[in-house]
Enzyme design. Structure first.
Site, PDB file in Angstrom:
ATOM      1  CE  LYS A  97      36.302  39.440  26.323  1.00  0.00           C
ATOM      2  NZ  LYS A  97      37.340  39.670  27.339  1.00  0.00           N
ATOM      3  CD  GLU A 109      41.808  42.169  27.545  1.00  0.00           C
ATOM      4  OE1 GLU A 109      41.913  41.300  26.661  1.00  0.00           O
ATOM      5  OE2 GLU A 109      40.802  42.288  28.263  1.00  0.00           O
ATOM      6  CB  THR A 123      37.102  45.198  31.883  1.00  0.00           C
ATOM      7  OG1 THR A 123      37.897  44.021  32.044  1.00  0.00           O
ATOM      8  CG2 THR A 123      35.797  44.955  32.634  1.00  0.00           C
ATOM      9  NE  ARG A 149      37.928  42.228  34.283  1.00  0.00           N
ATOM     10  CZ  ARG A 149      38.161  40.998  33.846  1.00  0.00           C
ATOM     11  NH1 ARG A 149      38.494  40.041  34.682  1.00  0.00           N
ATOM     12  NH2 ARG A 149      38.051  40.723  32.564  1.00  0.00           N
TER      13      ARG A 149
END
Ligand code: 3PG
Length: 224
Positions: free
Chosen positions: A139, A51, A79, A55
């Site tokens: 998640k 993943e 994110t 960011r």
């Protein structure tokens, strides 16, 4: 699936596409070349799915670079915080999406995207909202701070159809305990890609961490 609008059709489940051990290491890279180096080190340690978190400025380019350099890996984007993040990640080549949060706008955008995805939840109400959209994989974040293993056990009797990808506070020391839970389908986090090792280019050490985690995961949970 009461809140599902007719224009939205549910994507394939993330558990159905995860490759390799039931692990989802995070890649946070400053450049596409660094993203490829991290992914290569993880792959050499037996990891099949990664993943890339959005960011850093080059995160999207990192996804594209890993897809091209390491076609054997399943590459997702993490994110995801907005509909435009979801679209940009898909356009960059992401094969699945992960978000730390759940809002109706975000859930609808990710469903609309058509990629497998896991929206973030930390409370029963957020799980119930995701479930209203027909989503049965989420998640659990931040896992450790939100009650960890005991919380997942408590949730299992109430949300019997829901399976979790816990992230946040997972490491080699508690990985087996998380993966042993029947309602956990994959475990994620940054412990396999420590920032200091990435900065120092210690790719062999990252491969070693990945190999240790892969051995634990392969014993406990065979991913699809
Ligand atoms: C995430 O994006 O899932 C978290 O940053 C993972 O948390 P960790 O750094 O504690 O593994």
């Amino acid at each position: 699936m009461p809140a599902l609008s007719p224009s939205l059709s549910l994507p394939v489940l993330l558990s159905g596409v995860v490759k390799g051990p039931a692990l989802l290491p995070i890649i946070q890279a400053d450049t596409p070349a660094q993203a490829v180096n991290i992914a290569k080190a993880l792959s050499e340690g037996g990891i099949g799915s990664v993943e890339v978190v959005l960011r850093t400025r080059e995160a999207l380019a990192g996804i594209t670079a890993i897809r091209s350099a390491l076609p054997q890996l399943l590459v997702g984007a993490g994110t995801i915080l907005s509909a435009s993040d979801a679209t940009a990640a898909k356009n960059a080549g992401a094969q699945f999406l992960v978000s730390p949060a759940s809002t109706p706008t975000l859930l609808e955008a990710m469903i609309d995207c058509g990629l497998p995805f896991a929206p973030g939840v930390a409370t029963p109400s957020e799980i119930a909202m995701a479930f209203e959209y027909g989503l049965t994989e989420v998640k659990f974040f931040p896992a450790h701070l939100s009650g960890g293993i005991e919380m997942l056990k408590a949730l299992s009797s109430i949300f019997q159809q829901v399976r979790f990808c816990p992230t946040g506070g997972i490491g080699q020391q508690n990985l087996a305990d998380f993966l042993a839970l029947p309602n956990v389908f994959v475990a994620g986090g940054s412990w396999l890609t420590p920032a200091a090792m990435v900065k120092a280019g210690q790719w062999q050490q990252i491969s070693q961490l990945a190999a240790t985690a892969s051995a634990i995961a392969n014993k406990l949970k065979a991913a699809a």
